[in-house]
Design a protein around this motif. Structure first.
Motif, PDB file in Angstrom:
ATOM      1  N   GLY A  13       0.949  -1.243  -0.035  1.00  0.00           N
ATOM      2  CA  GLY A  13      -0.069   0.080   0.022  1.00  0.00           C
ATOM      3  C   GLY A  13       0.825   1.266   0.005  1.00  0.00           C
ATOM      4  O   GLY A  13       1.000   1.650   1.004  1.00  0.00           O
ATOM      5  N   GLY A  15       0.547   4.686  -0.550  1.00  0.00           N
ATOM      6  CA  GLY A  15      -0.138   5.952  -0.699  1.00  0.00           C
ATOM      7  C   GLY A  15       1.027   6.988   0.068  1.00  0.00           C
ATOM      8  O   GLY A  15       1.879   6.985  -0.228  1.00  0.00           O
ATOM      9  N   TYR A  16       0.341   7.830   0.943  1.00  0.00           N
ATOM     10  CA  TYR A  16       1.274   9.114   1.733  1.00  0.00           C
ATOM     11  C   TYR A  16       2.625   8.437   2.130  1.00  0.00           C
ATOM     12  O   TYR A  16       3.634   8.942   1.826  1.00  0.00           O
ATOM     13  N   THR A  17       2.223   7.437   3.176  1.00  0.00           N
ATOM     14  CA  THR A  17       3.307   7.088   3.902  1.00  0.00           C
ATOM     15  C   THR A  17       4.323   6.084   3.160  1.00  0.00           C
ATOM     16  O   THR A  17       5.521   6.156   3.010  1.00  0.00           O
ATOM     17  N   SER A  36       0.645  -1.365  -5.196  1.00  0.00           N
ATOM     18  CA  SER A  36      -0.585  -0.646  -5.209  1.00  0.00           C
ATOM     19  C   SER A  36      -1.535  -1.542  -5.905  1.00  0.00           C
ATOM     20  O   SER A  36      -1.108  -2.654  -6.495  1.00  0.00           O
ATOM     21  N   ARG A  37      -3.095  -1.399  -5.939  1.00  0.00           N
ATOM     22  CA  ARG A  37      -4.097  -2.223  -6.653  1.00  0.00           C
ATOM     23  C   ARG A  37      -3.832  -1.803  -8.141  1.00  0.00           C
ATOM     24  O   ARG A  37      -4.429  -2.521  -8.998  1.00  0.00           O
ATOM     25  N   ASN A  42      -0.887   4.626 -10.019  1.00  0.00           N
ATOM     26  CA  ASN A  42      -0.582   5.205  -8.918  1.00  0.00           C
ATOM     27  C   ASN A  42       0.863   5.151  -8.693  1.00  0.00           C
ATOM     28  O   ASN A  42       1.401   5.834  -7.415  1.00  0.00           O
ATOM     29  N   LEU A  56      -5.403  -6.814  -1.150  1.00  0.00           N
ATOM     30  CA  LEU A  56      -5.813  -7.785  -0.190  1.00  0.00           C
ATOM     31  C   LEU A  56      -7.208  -8.578  -0.550  1.00  0.00           C
ATOM     32  O   LEU A  56      -7.364  -9.584  -0.432  1.00  0.00           O
ATOM     33  N   PHE A  75      -1.586   0.120   4.831  1.00  0.00           N
ATOM     34  CA  PHE A  75      -3.249   0.248   5.007  1.00  0.00           C
ATOM     35  C   PHE A  75      -3.910  -0.482   5.989  1.00  0.00           C
ATOM     36  O   PHE A  75      -3.490  -1.414   6.403  1.00  0.00           O
ATOM     37  N   ARG A 132     -10.153  -2.788  12.061  1.00  0.00           N
ATOM     38  CA  ARG A 132      -8.675  -2.961  11.868  1.00  0.00           C
ATOM     39  C   ARG A 132      -8.008  -3.505  12.855  1.00  0.00           C
ATOM     40  O   ARG A 132      -6.741  -3.993  12.940  1.00  0.00           O
ATOM     41  N   VAL A 150      -0.118   4.373  15.349  1.00  0.00           N
ATOM     42  CA  VAL A 150       0.372   5.620  14.755  1.00  0.00           C
ATOM     43  C   VAL A 150      -0.598   6.973  15.088  1.00  0.00           C
ATOM     44  O   VAL A 150      -1.860   6.597  14.792  1.00  0.00           O
ATOM     45  N   ALA A 151       0.101   7.953  15.572  1.00  0.00           N
ATOM     46  CA  ALA A 151      -0.819   9.290  15.813  1.00  0.00           C
ATOM     47  C   ALA A 151      -1.181   9.732  14.320  1.00  0.00           C
ATOM     48  O   ALA A 151      -0.705   9.304  13.137  1.00  0.00           O
ATOM     49  N   ILE A 153      -0.827  11.468  10.889  1.00  0.00           N
ATOM     50  CA  ILE A 153       0.356  11.752  10.231  1.00  0.00           C
ATOM     51  C   ILE A 153       0.199  12.941   9.447  1.00  0.00           C
ATOM     52  O   ILE A 153      -0.906  13.494   8.664  1.00  0.00           O
ATOM     53  N   ARG A 158       0.320  17.435   3.353  1.00  0.00           N
ATOM     54  CA  ARG A 158      -0.746  16.981   4.658  1.00  0.00           C
ATOM     55  C   ARG A 158      -0.561  17.998   5.551  1.00  0.00           C
ATOM     56  O   ARG A 158       0.204  17.418   6.629  1.00  0.00           O
TER      57      ARG A 158
HETATM   58  N1  LIG Z   1      -3.524   9.512   7.919  1.00  0.00           N
HETATM   59  C1  LIG Z   1      -3.290   9.543   9.201  1.00  0.00           C
HETATM   60  O1  LIG Z   1      -3.480  10.447   9.856  1.00  0.00           O
HETATM   61  C2  LIG Z   1      -3.352   8.118  10.071  1.00  0.00           C
HETATM   62  C3  LIG Z   1      -2.954   8.272  11.382  1.00  0.00           C
HETATM   63  C4  LIG Z   1      -3.027   7.144  11.870  1.00  0.00           C
HETATM   64  C5  LIG Z   1      -2.796   5.753  11.347  1.00  0.00           C
HETATM   65  N2  LIG Z   1      -3.090   5.625   9.934  1.00  0.00           N
HETATM   66  C6  LIG Z   1      -2.720   4.440   9.189  1.00  0.00           C
HETATM   67  O2  LIG Z   1      -1.464   4.491   8.749  1.00  0.00           O
HETATM   68  C7  LIG Z   1      -1.201   3.777   7.311  1.00  0.00           C
HETATM   69  C8  LIG Z   1      -0.770   4.840   6.283  1.00  0.00           C
HETATM   70  O3  LIG Z   1      -1.567   5.991   6.192  1.00  0.00           O
HETATM   71  P1  LIG Z   1      -1.438   6.720   4.749  1.00  0.00           P
HETATM   72  O4  LIG Z   1      -2.445   8.123   5.080  1.00  0.00           O
HETATM   73  O5  LIG Z   1       0.032   6.896   4.406  1.00  0.00           O
HETATM   74  O6  LIG Z   1      -2.246   5.719   4.039  1.00  0.00           O
HETATM   75  P2  LIG Z   1      -2.621   6.107   2.482  1.00  0.00           P
HETATM   76  O7  LIG Z   1      -2.206   7.408   1.854  1.00  0.00           O
HETATM   77  O8  LIG Z   1      -4.325   5.717   2.767  1.00  0.00           O
HETATM   78  O9  LIG Z   1      -2.025   5.075   1.787  1.00  0.00           O
HETATM   79  C9  LIG Z   1      -2.667   3.606   1.561  1.00  0.00           C
HETATM   80  C10 LIG Z   1      -2.457   2.966   0.302  1.00  0.00           C
HETATM   81  O10 LIG Z   1      -2.972   1.514   0.485  1.00  0.00           O
HETATM   82  C11 LIG Z   1      -3.495   0.923  -0.971  1.00  0.00           C
HETATM   83  N3  LIG Z   1      -4.592   0.087  -0.447  1.00  0.00           N
HETATM   84  C12 LIG Z   1      -5.784   0.519   0.300  1.00  0.00           C
HETATM   85  N4  LIG Z   1      -6.489  -0.607   0.331  1.00  0.00           N
HETATM   86  C13 LIG Z   1      -5.858  -1.810  -0.183  1.00  0.00           C
HETATM   87  C14 LIG Z   1      -6.041  -3.239  -0.148  1.00  0.00           C
HETATM   88  N5  LIG Z   1      -7.435  -3.449   0.394  1.00  0.00           N
HETATM   89  N6  LIG Z   1      -5.410  -3.928  -1.021  1.00  0.00           N
HETATM   90  C15 LIG Z   1      -4.040  -3.478  -1.179  1.00  0.00           C
HETATM   91  N7  LIG Z   1      -3.665  -1.888  -1.182  1.00  0.00           N
HETATM   92  C16 LIG Z   1      -4.663  -1.150  -0.653  1.00  0.00           C
HETATM   93  C17 LIG Z   1      -3.922   2.217  -1.479  1.00  0.00           C
HETATM   94  O11 LIG Z   1      -3.117   2.482  -2.656  1.00  0.00           O
HETATM   95  P3  LIG Z   1      -3.596   2.029  -4.237  1.00  0.00           P
HETATM   96  O12 LIG Z   1      -5.181   2.810  -4.475  1.00  0.00           O
HETATM   97  O13 LIG Z   1      -2.520   2.673  -5.145  1.00  0.00           O
HETATM   98  O14 LIG Z   1      -3.837   0.454  -4.070  1.00  0.00           O
HETATM   99  C18 LIG Z   1      -3.758   3.225  -0.584  1.00  0.00           C
HETATM  100  O15 LIG Z   1      -3.397   4.483  -1.134  1.00  0.00           O
HETATM  101  C19 LIG Z   1      -2.801   3.469   7.171  1.00  0.00           C
HETATM  102  O16 LIG Z   1      -2.999   2.093   7.533  1.00  0.00           O
HETATM  103  C20 LIG Z   1      -3.682   4.389   8.045  1.00  0.00           C
HETATM  104  O17 LIG Z   1      -4.949   3.965   8.391  1.00  0.00           O
HETATM  105  C21 LIG Z   1      -3.097   7.066   9.083  1.00  0.00           C
END
Ligand SMILES: NC(=O)c1ccc[n+]([C@@H]2O[C@H](COP(=O)([O-])OP(=O)(O)OC[C@H]3O[C@@H](n4cnc5c(N)ncnc54)[C@H](OP(=O)(O)O)[C@@H]3O)[C@@H](O)[C@H]2O)c1
Length: 270
Positions: A13, A15-17, A36-37, A42, A56, A75, A132, A150-151, A153, A158
């Motif tokens: 996955g 994405g941002y991180t 990535s999916r 992407n 997944l 993710f 989750r 994780v707190a 992000i 962002r």
């Molecule tokens: N944002 C916050 O402030 C925050 C805070 C605490 C924890 N978190 C957690 O930290 C993690 C990283 O956060 P992030 O904001 O960097 O995440 P993000 O930008 O949403 O990136 C996650 C990526 O995972 C891929 N994905 C999603 N569902 C999937 C699936 N079913 N199978 C395979 N790939 C999948 C997607 O990319 P594709 O569309 O390219 O497949 C998505 O862009 C996540 O688990 C998030 O919930 C986030």
């Protein structure tokens, strides 16, 4: 050389991180893949030899994960049945796995109303009704995953100041815990190397702040317009990072949120 220093890494996955993590791992000379999916759309910024399709929800794509590679799961680990089925295909515990969870795991309905809220360490109660959290705990208990709680992000693109400007957040007494994406990526790589399998670690910059405090600085330093203080009965949380500091020995690169915001403000405007 340790196994961890030579094993390929797969970022599940990107994405941002995940994209920051991929860039950091590659710059350290690690063999690192990003999934990535929809990699064509992407992952255009990543050399094609380092891109993998993974979903997944699509078991046929699970075969794309190279055997023996370490995993950093970026993710939400849900739904549980798919998480379990995928994990059973892995050669754990030989392979190491870091799973990104969230400090929202601690948002139990019975949360205390004490103010300021008590510090929360990894032994605090977690809400196992959250899908989750069920996925993360399954991976931790049955596959030796190292779970990072994780707190919020933040980082370039962002920007918490934009959350205030858009009204997504308002001034209130609620505590918030944040982590810069560069620190988070570095912690993921460190946890992969040094984390104890089956353990959870809180991840934050170590300084919980109220939205009132962030808002006041935003107003004074960047002229963010005033907004009404919200009556918010929620106390928020104060996340302890003692375990991250003592057991993993991590020193945050961005301990001062306001200094980090100043850098983001100038870089986001370029
Ligand atoms: N944002 C916050 O402030 C925050 C805070 C605490 C924890 N978190 C957690 O930290 C993690 C990283 O956060 P992030 O904001 O960097 O995440 P993000 O930008 O949403 O990136 C996650 C990526 O995972 C891929 N994905 C999603 N569902 C999937 C699936 N079913 N199978 C395979 N790939 C999948 C997607 O990319 P594709 O569309 O390219 O497949 C998505 O862009 C996540 O688990 C998030 O919930 C986030």
């Amino acid at each position: 050389m340790t196994r961890q220093a030579t094993s390929p890494i797969v970022v599940l996955g990107s994405g941002y991180t995940g994209l920051v993590l991929h860039r950091m791992g590659a710059s350290q000379g690690r063999t690192i893949h990003a999934t990535s999916r929809n990699p064509l759309e992407n992952l255009a910024v990543i050399p094609s030899g380092q891109c993998l399709q993974f979903d997944l929800e699509q078991p046929l794509t699970w075969e794309h994960i190279p055997p023996g590679a370490d995993l950093i799961w970026c993710f939400p680990a849900t739904p549980l049945e798919q998480v379990q089925a995928f994990a059973r295909t892995l050669d754990a515990p030989a392979r190491r796995m870091v799973v990104l969870g969230s400090t929202s795991a601690y948002d139990a309905p019975s949360q205390s109303t004490e103010y300021p809220p008590p510090w929360i360490d990894e032994s605090a109660q977690i809400d196992l009704t959250k899908p989750r959290v069920q996925g993360e705990e399954y991976l931790r208990e049955h596959h030796g995953a190292i779970v990072l709680r994780v707190a919020g992000i933040y980082g370039p693109g962002r920007n918490p100041l934009d959350w205030i400007r858009s009204g997504r957040v308002s001034p209130s007494r609620k505590y918030v815990n944040l982590i810069h994406v560069d620190d988070l990526a570095a912690i993921c790589l460190l946890a992969l190397e040094k984390g104890k399998p089956g353990e959870a670690y809180n991840v934050s910059d170590g300084t919980p702040r109220t939205w009132n405090e962030i808002y006041t600085t935003a107003q004074q330093r960047w002229g963010v317009p005033t907004a009404a203080v919200k009556e918010n009965s929620s106390t928020g949380k104060r996340i302890s990072t003692a375990k991250l500091r003592t057991e993993l020995g991590y020193v945050v690169k961005y301990p001062d949120l306001h200094e980090a915001l100043a850098l983001i403000e100038s870089s986001d405007k370029v």
